[in-house]
Enzyme design. Structure first.
Site: not given
Length: 115
Positions: A2, A34
């Site tokens: 990300p 994540k």
């Protein structure tokens, strides 16, 4: 992987930038699910920007991720990033847009290849 790109028309000093980087990294990782080791945050201050016809404090963000995004996740990310910008830079949430991109693995490079 990300990646959150943040742009604001306010100048951002090194201490504030560091705080935003730390807070946004933790928030993005937690909300998307994540590891922090894959999260990248960029803070760009002093960017010429007008919002609603004025140059009052404002910000724009783009969050790119391979999966992990959905309407409820995006809403939580928008709220959390807006809160960080309000706390650290006094930017009202009504002067902040964020765009979300859910990309395919082959559209994001890393370590000399793609994911």
């Amino acid at each position: 992987m990300p990646t959150l790109n943040l742009y604001t028309n306010l100048p951002v000093d090194a201490v504030t930038t560091s705080d935003i980087l730390k807070d946004a990294t933790k928030a993005v990782a937690k909300i998307i699910g994540k590891p922090e080791s894959y999260v990248m945050i960029l803070v760009n201050g002093g960017v010429p920007m007008a919002f609603a016809g004025t140059e009052a404090p404002a910000a724009y963000g783009e969050l790119i991720s391979i999966g992990g995004l959905a309407p409820s996740v995006n809403a939580k990310l928008s709220s959390t990033i807006a809160d960080i910008l309000q706390t650290k830079l006094s930017i009202d949430s009504s002067r902040f847009y964020i765009k979300f991109y859910d990309v395919q693995r082959s559209f994001f490079g890393f370590n000399g290849s793609t994911f």
